[in-house]
Structures are given as C-alpha cells and as structure tokens.
Design a protein around this motif. Structure first.
Motif, PDB file in Angstrom:
ATOM      1  N   GLN B 189      -3.169   0.910   4.232  1.00  0.00           N
ATOM      2  CA  GLN B 189      -2.955   0.702   2.771  1.00  0.00           C
ATOM      3  C   GLN B 189      -2.533   1.915   2.194  1.00  0.00           C
ATOM      4  O   GLN B 189      -1.542   1.848   1.321  1.00  0.00           O
ATOM      5  N   LYS B 192       0.755   2.825   2.812  1.00  0.00           N
ATOM      6  CA  LYS B 192       1.901   1.880   2.228  1.00  0.00           C
ATOM      7  C   LYS B 192       1.980   2.460   0.826  1.00  0.00           C
ATOM      8  O   LYS B 192       3.106   2.334   0.161  1.00  0.00           O
ATOM      9  N   MET B 196       5.268   2.887  -1.407  1.00  0.00           N
ATOM     10  CA  MET B 196       5.870   2.348  -2.550  1.00  0.00           C
ATOM     11  C   MET B 196       5.921   3.500  -3.834  1.00  0.00           C
ATOM     12  O   MET B 196       6.924   3.168  -4.495  1.00  0.00           O
ATOM     13  N   LEU B 269       6.161   0.086 -11.045  1.00  0.00           N
ATOM     14  CA  LEU B 269       5.113   0.132 -10.238  1.00  0.00           C
ATOM     15  C   LEU B 269       3.942   0.867 -10.976  1.00  0.00           C
ATOM     16  O   LEU B 269       4.140   1.883 -11.715  1.00  0.00           O
ATOM     17  N   LYS B 293       5.135  -4.002  -9.565  1.00  0.00           N
ATOM     18  CA  LYS B 293       4.105  -4.087  -8.678  1.00  0.00           C
ATOM     19  C   LYS B 293       2.773  -3.295  -8.821  1.00  0.00           C
ATOM     20  O   LYS B 293       2.949  -2.497  -9.548  1.00  0.00           O
ATOM     21  N   ILE B 295      -0.475  -1.359  -7.468  1.00  0.00           N
ATOM     22  CA  ILE B 295      -1.364  -0.787  -6.336  1.00  0.00           C
ATOM     23  C   ILE B 295      -2.632  -0.735  -7.291  1.00  0.00           C
ATOM     24  O   ILE B 295      -2.861  -0.030  -8.198  1.00  0.00           O
ATOM     25  N   HIS B 296      -3.558  -1.442  -6.532  1.00  0.00           N
ATOM     26  CA  HIS B 296      -5.110  -1.511  -7.408  1.00  0.00           C
ATOM     27  C   HIS B 296      -5.943  -0.630  -6.469  1.00  0.00           C
ATOM     28  O   HIS B 296      -6.265  -1.192  -5.444  1.00  0.00           O
ATOM     29  N   THR B 309      -3.201  -9.838 -10.217  1.00  0.00           N
ATOM     30  CA  THR B 309      -3.011  -9.959  -9.021  1.00  0.00           C
ATOM     31  C   THR B 309      -2.325  -8.563  -8.493  1.00  0.00           C
ATOM     32  O   THR B 309      -1.337  -7.952  -8.892  1.00  0.00           O
ATOM     33  N   ALA B 310      -3.029  -7.886  -7.498  1.00  0.00           N
ATOM     34  CA  ALA B 310      -2.659  -6.674  -6.794  1.00  0.00           C
ATOM     35  C   ALA B 310      -1.713  -7.013  -5.457  1.00  0.00           C
ATOM     36  O   ALA B 310      -2.071  -7.738  -4.726  1.00  0.00           O
ATOM     37  N   HIS B 311      -0.626  -6.143  -5.687  1.00  0.00           N
ATOM     38  CA  HIS B 311       0.548  -6.232  -4.692  1.00  0.00           C
ATOM     39  C   HIS B 311      -0.063  -5.341  -3.470  1.00  0.00           C
ATOM     40  O   HIS B 311      -0.018  -5.682  -2.365  1.00  0.00           O
ATOM     41  N   LEU B 312      -0.876  -4.235  -3.804  1.00  0.00           N
ATOM     42  CA  LEU B 312      -1.707  -3.707  -2.556  1.00  0.00           C
ATOM     43  C   LEU B 312      -2.822  -3.461  -2.987  1.00  0.00           C
ATOM     44  O   LEU B 312      -3.011  -2.321  -3.991  1.00  0.00           O
TER      45      LEU B 312
END
Lengths: 166, 555
Positions: B189, B192, B196, B269, B293, B295-296, B309-312
């Motif tokens: 993760q 990733k 991003m 982002l 997007k 990232i959390h 909502t977290a995309h990642l």
C-alpha cells in the motif's frame, strides 16, 4: 439493486468479564447501529465467551461495526460469517394453546415434520422446541399461529463455519 | 503490601512524577500512601481542572498524565476532562476512589457507577477487585493509554481494596489478548501511495493530530519538500508543520485559512496523515476536495472510511508509515510541481490575513499578533474554546509540535487554563500562554488558586468581549441578531479577581500597551491574567457557514 439493510452475522470472541455486554450494547447504541439479536455463551476456551451478533445494515455500516467492535479491548476477535459456508441455527420454544385432541394431534404432526420436539404438555397447551434456520422457525410459527401462540421465546442466531478451519 | 501502597508503587514503576487531583473520603488511603512517596501531588480546586491539567501535561510532553478524584461527585467532575482527552486521543490515566466493594450497587454515600458512566468516553476502564491484581491492571492501563491511538483509561479503586493487605508481584510486561495496535503499514500500500504521489499534479498534505502524537513531523516535512507539496493542517495538527515554511497553508476548516481551503478544494490528491476528517475540518462532504483521491494514513482502522472514502487506506503509525514512504519516494526521479506550487503561493499572497489593526477597543487579531511577536516558537500556547480559539488557530503561527494545545474534538470551554497548568508542570523551561475568552476562563477560573499556591506560572490572555462570543456571532449571522443568553455583563473584574487569588492582573485597552503587558507577564514570577478589552461584537472571519463547502468561505 443496492443490497441495503442486508442481514449480517458476526461472531465475536470476547473475554468473559463483567461489563463486556454493556460495552458492546453501548457501542451499538452510541453509533446508531441496529442489532437484530445477540447470543452469548462459553466457547471452547476457558475465560472466553463466544457471541453471535446479527446486524442489519449496508456494507459500510457493517464494516464500521466490525472495526468498532475490534477496538474494544475485551473483544479478542471478530469475524464475519458467510451464511452459505456455515451452520446457522436458532432455537425457539413455542407454547401453543390446544383446545381439543384433534388440535393436539395436528401440532404433534407439524412438530414431527419440522423435526422439533414436544417438551411439555398440559391439558390445554403444549410447548414445542424447534431448532433450525430463522426462516424455518418463521415457517413453523406461521403454521401454528391459528391455534393461538401463548408464549414465544427465540434465542437469536448462533453460527459456526463448516469444515476444520476456525 | 497494602493496596494503596501497591497503587503508588505501580505509578512509580510507570514513571509517574506528578498527579493532579483532589482527595476525598473514598481516596484517603491512596492519598495516605502518596504522602510517603516522592510523587508530586498538585491539589486543583475542581476535579475538572485536574483532568484537563493531566491532559495538558500529556499533550505538552507526550507522557501519560495522571489525575485523581474521589468517588461520586469527584468522579463525575472528572468526566468532562476525560471526554475531552478521548476526543483528542490524549493519553491520561484517571484514578477514582470508590465505595468499598461490599457497598457497590447499594446506592451508598458518594457512590456512582463511574465505570458505566465512562465506558463511552474512555479507551478502556477497570475496577480493582483485589489487591493482587493491582500491578497488572496498572501496567495494562498505562499501556492501553499510551500506545496505538492513545486515549484516557480510568481505574476505579474501591476503598477496601486500597486498604487491604496482600502479596503482590509487579510484572515487567503484560499481554492483552484483544489489544494489538498495528504499527507497521502494509508495504504494498505504501509503495502504491508513493506512485500516486509522484503522478499527482496537485498533491496536498493534510496533517492531523496523529502526526504530533507519533512524532512524525520531521518525516512529514521531508516528504512535503521532496514533493514540493503544500501542507495544510487540521486544528489538532497545528504545529505538525512549521507554519512559517513556504509550503505551509495553515489550518483548513470552518475558520481555516482561505488559502488552505481553496488549495485543498483544487487538489487532485490528498495525503492525509493522522486525521479523522472531522466535520469542522471538511465542511460539507459532497464538495470536499471533489477532484482529489485520498490516501488515508491512520493508526485506527475504524477512522478509515468513517467520514470520507479513502482511495488508498494505510493502517499504521504515522512515523513508521511516512518513513517507509520516504524510502519508496527516493526510488523515483521526482519532478517538482512548480505550477501547482506557484498557484498555492498566489493564494497565500492574495489571502494573507490582516493583523495590524490599531483600533480601540482592541481587535483580537492584533492581540494575537503582538503575543506571537513577543513569545518564542518554543513556548506553548493553549486555548479556551470559541472565538478566542479560532482567532488563535487562524492568526497565531506555530512551528513546533506540542506547542499548540486546544480542545478540538469536544470543544470544551474551560479547558485552556488548567491545560496550561499541566503543560507548565510538564515543561517548566518554557512559557505557557492560555488564549482565553472571558466566558471560557470563568468556567475554571478557580484554578488561579492552584497556580498561586503551587507557584505555577502561566499567562492567561483574556480576550474580553463580555459575550459568549461564538454563540453571539452565530446569533448575529444566522438568528437575526437575537442575542439570547449570551451577554455576560460588565461587572466582572478580571484584574481584581487575579489579585484576589494572589496572582497578577493587568488591564490592556490600547494596542500600544499589548506587547508591554505580555513582556511584563513573561517577567513576572507568578501567574498573570491580562484582561484585553476587545471590541464586543468583533466576529471571527473568514468562516465557512455550517453545512457549506470549504470554498464557500466568507469574510
């Protein structure tokens, strides 16, 4: 179709300590989660209770429920149970009014068909014990409703995944 | 060993040096054991003050703060402080006296079910049932309070357990089967996330209180500079990133900086670290960073996906995760998003907040500016809650973690002053200033006696507008100026009150007197209350009206 308010079964292993039930029910109330049923009893390990919770809600809500349950210190493990891969059972005791011999005979017959048992008989009532999925119990209750149900006690679901894995 | 002695010994083994609290009938044995120990006891004048002081101590130092109260009313008085610590993930251990076990449940004198009461506002709580279990329970309590996502833990101590004798053993460590915080983030993760971030055109970093708690500020700075990504913070994240840095945007949110709210709305982002996306930070969710997007990164899995909502999602300790992220980012040839950087700089220039007002009565931004210019970046600022808090958050720059202490989640009026006392006890080498409103200060003003009797020196800067200012502002803006129960009157004299408690009081009415007064307060050997007479109906702007989008910020 969005599968909203689906029924989900969760199994939680919790420390057998006073207050655990209050922590869990408090969490549900506070986060506005709906519980359909909770059953609790001993597990295979001493000091650890096993709890089966049936909750209704969409996927996001259930995910939050699981995460919040996991945060409780006395909750050791929470798993989601897939009904298709598990044995899911509920027990019901149904006290039915029986005014005639004919009625009594009919109920005994129904009970046999549902693989239940007659656990108590009096002159004008009997108690049927029936185990199975919730829908089976629903069906039985529906069937005997017309005779007059004096009392009904359902335990709520308890569940276990099939096979050797835990 | 006697129970009370085992309790004190357990505290010593956890490195506890100071306890804030008030004794009472059900905690006399405990206080009797403290009498012989070298743990410093600070007698506050209200249990709420004790809880906030322990909280301030914890936030200023990163160590567990300890407070105590007797059973019943003493215990219930702690609860606001416990709830405050819970909402802001602050590690405190609260010890409450309790009636003897044989009386529990009998509605005995000063009995209350503090375990039941504090279940939803503690990370966990315990009731001692025997002397033998004391060392283990204390070990567990401190471990739970200080690790993972920190939080308050309460231990209820029935009087007979404090009094009884038994053989006890002190363990070096305890296993808690249901408690295993995940610290290391998932490598795939994080890899990733690096990818991003490298590919984003308008990345922004949102730093929350978790960055401060996990001491991840250096890693955060490094990542921001590697990516040339602007950094906004939440209220709780203030101090996680130096606000004097060119990449700093200040706070986002309802009373955030315009540049920060605009930049996050424009971003594609968000690297969110240690934040729970509270409603006061995000504004209306449907228009929160619509193109971004997310990232959390958070240590608490339950925070991920709760509000946005977290995309990642990456579950783990901020410091460890950011360290790994730096490692993965170093593998890339990093291009700097200079166009995005310039855009952000434009925002910053365009919306640079004005502070140099010369008005009489005083405008709060001017007071904040002069305080900021007089104290150092190492000094600690605490705040009360309401307009004063938002003026401080908006205008006062902080550059170091643990130098801005505020009740973010619960928004507890009366927090700032006792928290300042706790912060000063934790870090006596720095100055501590509470930026207060007159309404909030009055809620725990009795702690002036704690300061004077214990030689604790803090500065209380009261922005005195004679109103419950934030409520008045909402009534002005959204309720047709119908000022219902917000006027506090003219008769309260803070200078005289200060003198009455044996501390110094200074009244300031003109802009030219502000710095002088602060300097005098810094020089004073005792606590000083500075009574700043401010414009009664001065509003805190900019502001995102409730339910509106961050970009709809009004002035």
């Amino acid at each position: 179709m969005v599968k909203e308010d689906m029924q989900h079964i969760l199994v939680a292993l919790v420390e057998d300590k006073p207050g655990v039930m209050q922590r869990i029910s408090g969490l549900f109330r506070r986060r506005n989660f709906n519980i359909d049923s909770i059953t609790v009893g001993r597990s295979e390990k001493e000091g650890i209770s096993r709890m089966t919770l049936v909750v209704k809600g969409d996927e996001k809500i259930v995910e939050q429920v699981v995460k919040q349950l996991n945060k409780l210190i006395e909750v050791i493990k929470v798993s989601r149970v897939d009904e298709r891969e598990s044995v899911v059972r509920e027990l019901a005791l149904v006290k039915i009014s029986t005014k005639t011999d004919k009625e009594r005979a009919e109920i005994v017959q129904f009970t046999n068909i549902f693989r239940g048992g007659i656990v108590d008989v009096s002159r004008d009532s009997l108690i049927v014990e029936i185990t199975g999925s919730s829908s089976k119990i629903d069906a039985f209750i529906d069937l005997v409703k017309s005779y007059g149900i004096i009392e009904l006690a359902r335990t709520g679901l308890t569940a276990m995944v099939r096979g050797s894995k835990k | 060993m006697q129970g009370a002695k085992a309790i004190v010994e357990s505290l010593k083994r956890e490195g506890v040096e100071v306890i804030f609290g008030i004794p009472g009938g059900a905690s006399i044995p405990f206080y009797d054991a403290l009498y012989d120990s070298d743990i410093r006891t600070i007698l506050t004048r209200h249990e709420q003050g004790a809880a906030h002081a322990a909280d301030g101590y914890a936030r200023a130092s990163g160590r567990v703060g300890v407070c105590t109260a007797t059973s019943g009313p003493g215990a219930t008085n702690l609860t606001t402080g416990i709830a405050t610590a819970y909402m802001d993930s602050s590690p405190i251990v609260a010890l409450t006296g309790q009636v003897a076990t044989s009386f529990i449940g009998k509605d005995a004198f000063q009995e209350t079910d503090i375990i039941g009461i504090t279940m939803p506002i503690t990370k966990h709580n315990f009731q001692l049932r025997s002397v033998e279990e004391i060392p283990k329970i204390f070990k567990m309590a401190f471990k739970i309070a200080s690790t993972g996502r920190p939080g308050p833990v309460l231990i209820d101590m029935p009087k007979d357990v404090q009094e009884k004798e038994a053989e006890v053993e002190f363990p070096d460590n305890v296993e808690i089967p249901g408690y295993k915080p995940r610290l290391k983030g998932n490598a795939r993760q994080i890899k990733k996330a690096a990818e991003m971030l490298v590919n984003a055109e308008r990345p922004i970093i949102l730093a929350g209180g978790g960055v401060i708690i996990s001491n991840a500020h250096e890693e955060l700075l490094k990542i921001a500079e590697m990516l040339l990504a602007p950094v906004a913070t939440t209220l709780m994240g203030k101090g996680a990133f130096p606000e004097t840095h060119p990449l700093a945007l200040g706070c986002i949110g309802m009373h955030g900086r315009k540049a920060a709210n605009y930049a996050i709305t424009d971003s594609d982002l968000i690297l969110a670290v240690g934040t729970r996306f509270s409603d006061r930070s995000t504004g209306a969710l449907h228009c929160f960073a619509p193109e971004a997007k997310i990232i959390h990164i958070d240590i608490d899995p339950a925070e991920i996906g709760k509000n946005v909502t977290a995309h990642l999602p990456i579950v783990g300790d901020a410091k460890l995760v950011l360290r790994d992220l730096i490692k993965y980012l170093q593998a890339y040839q990093l291009k700097k998003n200079t166009r995005w950087y310039e855009k952000v700089q434009e925002y910053k220039k365009e919306f640079n907040p004005k502070m140099d007002y010369d008005d009489v009565p005083l405008k709060p931004p001017r007071i904040i500016k002069d305080i900021m210019d007089t104290i150092s970046y190492d000094d600690i600022v605490t705040t009360e809650v309401g307009q004063c808090q938002m003026w401080a958050a908006h205008y006062l720059s902080r550059t170091k973690p643990r130098t801005f202490i505020t009740s973010g989640g619960l928004g507890t009026m009366g927090f700032g002053f006792p928290a300042a006392i706790g912060a000063k006890v934790a870090r006596p080498e720095v100055n501590v200033v509470d930026i207060a409103g007159d309404g909030s200060f009055l809620m725990n003003i009795q702690e002036l006696a704690t300061c004077s009797e214990n030689n604790i020196k803090v500065i209380v800067a009261v922005l005195n507008n004679r109103y419950l200012g934030m409520v008045r502002q909402w009534q002005e803006l959204f309720y047709n100026k119908r000022y219902s129960s917000v006027y506090l009157g003219e008769k309260t004299d803070f200078v005289k009150i200060a003198e009455g408690f044996g501390v110094e009081g200074i009244r300031v009415e003109k802009p030219s007197e502000i710095k002088e007064a602060v300097k005098e307060a810094l020089k004073n050997e005792v606590t000083t209350v500075i009574d700043f007479i401010v414009e009664p109906e001065c509003n805190i702007f900019p502001m995102v009206p409730p339910g509106k989008c961050l970009k709809d910020i009004i002035e």
